[in-house]
Design an enzyme around this catalytic site. Sequence first.
Site, PDB file in Angstrom:
ATOM      1  N   CYS A  94      21.849  12.984  24.764  1.00 47.03           N
ATOM      2  CA  CYS A  94      22.066  11.537  24.694  1.00 47.03           C
ATOM      3  C   CYS A  94      23.504  11.310  25.104  1.00 47.03           C
ATOM      4  CB  CYS A  94      21.809  11.000  23.286  1.00 47.03           C
ATOM      5  SG  CYS A  94      22.121   9.215  23.157  1.00 47.03           S
ATOM      6  N   CYS A 139      25.331   8.167  22.812  1.00 44.26           N
ATOM      7  CA  CYS A 139      25.605   8.316  21.375  1.00 44.26           C
ATOM      8  C   CYS A 139      24.909   9.568  20.867  1.00 44.26           C
ATOM      9  CB  CYS A 139      25.181   7.071  20.603  1.00 44.26           C
ATOM     10  SG  CYS A 139      23.501   6.515  20.967  1.00 44.26           S
ATOM     11  N   SER A 140      23.842   9.406  20.088  1.00 52.89           N
ATOM     12  CA  SER A 140      23.136  10.583  19.579  1.00 52.89           C
ATOM     13  C   SER A 140      21.675  10.255  19.304  1.00 52.89           C
ATOM     14  CB  SER A 140      23.805  11.103  18.306  1.00 52.89           C
ATOM     15  OG  SER A 140      23.855  10.084  17.316  1.00 52.89           O
ATOM     16  N   CYS A 141      21.030   9.523  20.206  1.00 52.01           N
ATOM     17  CA  CYS A 141      19.617   9.189  20.041  1.00 52.01           C
ATOM     18  C   CYS A 141      18.809  10.484  19.964  1.00 52.01           C
ATOM     19  CB  CYS A 141      19.139   8.329  21.209  1.00 52.01           C
ATOM     20  SG  CYS A 141      19.938   6.707  21.278  1.00 52.01           S
TER      21      CYS A 141
END
Length: 207
Positions: free
Chosen positions: A105, A108-110
């Site tokens: 990702c 961000c940190s999906c």
Amino acid sequence: MSHDHDHDNELDPFAARVRALETILTRKGLIDPAAIDVIVDTYETKIGPRNGARVVAKAWSDPAYADWLKRDATAAIESLSYTGRQGEHMQAVFNTEETHNLVVCTLCSCYPWSVLGLPPVWYKAPPYRSRAVIDPRGVLEEFGLTLPAATRIRVWDSTAELRYLVVPIRPAGTEGWSEERLAELVSRDAMIGTALAQEPQQTREPA
């Protein structure tokens, strides 16, 4: 300032806030850091990834399910009761001898919590998020995974709208294995694409 805060500048703003809150609650005797570590480890490496491993094992064992997973991963995964926030819209990508898939990702940190549990720290770190796109082969080598030069590496960028599950290649020598036993060969990292499925031990499946 205590040593506990000396290195907070190495954390992203959200992680730094979490660290500060944990420190305050610990000093007040409201939480036990050791207990929290156990809970996080359970969701990060046991409960969460086991869901995804069962999805992969079923795909390995059931061609009809594998086809459904390719066509509509969201519905196929939901049929096993693995659904919820961060996993509403899924796509499964299958590794082959010619193509290896890697998930990142970049913004961000999906991450698909419902099938993989909590995201690992390195998945959220800026170095991985940037280098996985620029130099995926180099990143995989740092994880200990060296692929043949002819193998194509395809990078998938998760978003809030769509998250990915990598289905690794089924290891040879697992013919006739139960789904439960096959799931033991599937790690969280293999479903992100930074590892392969584990090779089977040289033992026969119990009768």
